[in-house]
Write a protein that holds these residues in place. Structure first.
Motif, PDB file in Angstrom:
ATOM      1  N   ARG A  17      12.355  22.570 -12.427  1.00  0.00           N
ATOM      2  CA  ARG A  17      13.068  23.787 -12.858  1.00  0.00           C
ATOM      3  C   ARG A  17      12.548  24.285 -14.202  1.00  0.00           C
ATOM      4  NH1 ARG A  17      18.415  21.269 -10.713  1.00  0.00           N
ATOM      5  NH2 ARG A  17      18.623  22.269  -8.664  1.00  0.00           N
ATOM      6  N   PHE A  18      12.170  23.361 -15.067  1.00  0.00           N
ATOM      7  CA  PHE A  18      11.566  23.745 -16.347  1.00  0.00           C
ATOM      8  C   PHE A  18      10.248  24.486 -16.108  1.00  0.00           C
ATOM      9  CE2 PHE A  18       8.402  22.454 -19.593  1.00  0.00           C
ATOM     10  CZ  PHE A  18       8.903  23.166 -20.669  1.00  0.00           C
ATOM     11  N   VAL A  19       9.391  23.947 -15.251  1.00  0.00           N
ATOM     12  CA  VAL A  19       8.117  24.597 -14.926  1.00  0.00           C
ATOM     13  C   VAL A  19       8.365  25.972 -14.313  1.00  0.00           C
ATOM     14  CG1 VAL A  19       6.048  24.462 -13.481  1.00  0.00           C
ATOM     15  CG2 VAL A  19       6.915  22.406 -14.622  1.00  0.00           C
ATOM     16  N   ALA A  20       9.333  26.055 -13.418  1.00  0.00           N
ATOM     17  CA  ALA A  20       9.637  27.325 -12.758  1.00  0.00           C
ATOM     18  C   ALA A  20      10.121  28.370 -13.758  1.00  0.00           C
ATOM     19  CB  ALA A  20      10.690  27.100 -11.672  1.00  0.00           C
ATOM     20  N   PRO A  34      11.710  27.433  -8.001  1.00  0.00           N
ATOM     21  CA  PRO A  34      11.197  26.060  -7.838  1.00  0.00           C
ATOM     22  C   PRO A  34      10.646  25.785  -6.441  1.00  0.00           C
ATOM     23  CG  PRO A  34      13.285  26.033  -9.019  1.00  0.00           C
ATOM     24  CD  PRO A  34      13.081  27.447  -8.557  1.00  0.00           C
ATOM     25  N   LYS A  35      11.179  26.468  -5.435  1.00  0.00           N
ATOM     26  CA  LYS A  35      10.733  26.243  -4.069  1.00  0.00           C
ATOM     27  C   LYS A  35       9.328  26.792  -3.826  1.00  0.00           C
ATOM     28  CE  LYS A  35      15.402  26.129  -2.115  1.00  0.00           C
ATOM     29  NZ  LYS A  35      16.359  26.761  -1.182  1.00  0.00           N
ATOM     30  N   ALA A  36       8.784  27.522  -4.805  1.00  0.00           N
ATOM     31  CA  ALA A  36       7.408  28.023  -4.665  1.00  0.00           C
ATOM     32  C   ALA A  36       6.420  26.857  -4.593  1.00  0.00           C
ATOM     33  CB  ALA A  36       7.065  28.950  -5.832  1.00  0.00           C
ATOM     34  N   GLN A  38       6.274  19.579  -4.327  1.00  0.00           N
ATOM     35  CA  GLN A  38       7.031  19.024  -5.449  1.00  0.00           C
ATOM     36  C   GLN A  38       8.536  19.188  -5.234  1.00  0.00           C
ATOM     37  OE1 GLN A  38       4.315  20.875  -5.743  1.00  0.00           O
ATOM     38  NE2 GLN A  38       2.883  19.785  -7.086  1.00  0.00           N
ATOM     39  N   TYR A  39       8.933  20.328  -4.660  1.00  0.00           N
ATOM     40  CA  TYR A  39      10.365  20.554  -4.437  1.00  0.00           C
ATOM     41  C   TYR A  39      10.916  19.542  -3.439  1.00  0.00           C
ATOM     42  CZ  TYR A  39      14.816  22.869  -3.689  1.00  0.00           C
ATOM     43  OH  TYR A  39      16.163  23.129  -3.608  1.00  0.00           O
ATOM     44  N   THR A  40      10.170  19.285  -2.371  1.00  0.00           N
ATOM     45  CA  THR A  40      10.614  18.305  -1.379  1.00  0.00           C
ATOM     46  C   THR A  40      10.765  16.921  -2.001  1.00  0.00           C
ATOM     47  OG1 THR A  40       9.534  19.538   0.413  1.00  0.00           O
ATOM     48  CG2 THR A  40      10.038  17.207   0.818  1.00  0.00           C
TER      49      THR A  40
END
Length: 276
Positions: A224-227, A234-236, A240-242
């Motif tokens: 979430r920080f990166v997003a 974040p789902k992009a 990593q999201y999975t």
């Protein structure tokens, strides 16, 4: 707009009425700013950006609200003609390196503060005076490692930091000896692991998350920080999201973060498996 110039930067000459500084800095069009930038070397602009970042960090450590007029007077000075570009680059550095966002809390008087956008970490091991700065650098490294599959060569980490103008071979005005901070202090505190890659000659090393990092934050918080930095969902990052969602589900919500509005997600219960 005609400009009287004296000194090093593209802006009103020294000795002019300082009351007009803000108006001048804020009324420059994008094309005027570009023309003003062309009169300066990249090194001059970079130096002014670094000065502004340092100034804002010092104010933040003392918890002193920051006035735009003081920024112009004490830092920008003769570079008022490129104020918008300097403040934009400084803001980007604050976000990407320190995990801080410059926010206006008084639009009438143009007063700002720095607000942390970092995921929650217990930072008792970091000295209070430089806690925010070091935590920002640590979070950048943890983020890079997670996005690269949970491990990365030392050379890749250094290259990423250099792109953010944090060179491990040059003493940093905030972090001091960057290489020592990362390879010794963060490793000693168990935020990072620093291991030799087997069968490499000359020897190469890689970084991984340490046990303390895995206990004190989560992959979902880091994602979430990166997003937020990149202004994406974040789902992009589906892989990593999975992985982060699976870790969150395994933790069972026992370590839910309730301290940061909008940033939910628990800390991992265990250290990530090390790949040898």
């Amino acid at each position: 707009m005609a400009q009287k110039r004296r000194g090093k930067g593209p802006g009103p000459s020294q000795g002019e009425d300082p009351a007009g500084d803000e108006d001048y800095a804020l009324t420059q069009s994008a094309s005027q700013v570009r023309r003003n930038l062309e009169r300066l070397s990249p090194a001059q602009v970079d130096q002014k950006v670094s000065e502004l970042v340092q100034y804002l960090l010092v104010k933040d450590q003392k918890k002193i609200p920051i006035k735009r007029a003081d920024i112009l007077k004490n830092v920008i000075k003769d570079y008022r003609g490129v104020y918008s570009e300097i403040i934009k680059r400084a803001g980007r550095t604050l976000q990407q390196v320190f995990g801080l966002q410059l926010m206006e809390i008084d639009p009438k008087h143009h007063i700002y503060i720095l607000v942390s956008i970092l995921p929650r970490l217990e930072v008792d091991n970091l000295k209070q005076d430089d806690c925010t700065a070091k935590l920002g650098l640590l979070t950048v490294i943890l983020s890079f490692l997670f996005m690269k599959g949970n491990a990365a060569k030392e050379s890749a980490v250094w290259e990423t930091l250099r792109r953010l103008r944090v060179d491990p071979g040059v003493r940093h005005e905030v972090f001091g000896d960057v290489k020592k901070l990362v390879t010794e202090e963060f490793v000693r505190q168990k935020y990072l692991e620093y291991n030799r890659i087997p069968h490499t000659d000359p020897p190469e090393f890689e970084f991984q998350w340490g046990a303390r990092a895995a206990k004190e934050t989560s992959k979902m918080q880091i994602l979430r920080f990166v997003a937020k930095i990149q202004n994406k969902d974040p789902k992009a990052w589906s892989t990593q999201y999975t992985e982060a969602a699976a870790e969150e589900a395994a933790a069972g919500g026992l370590f839910q973060d309730i301290s940061t509005p909008g940033d939910t997600g628990g800390a991992s219960q265990g250290a990530r498996r090390r790949t040898r």
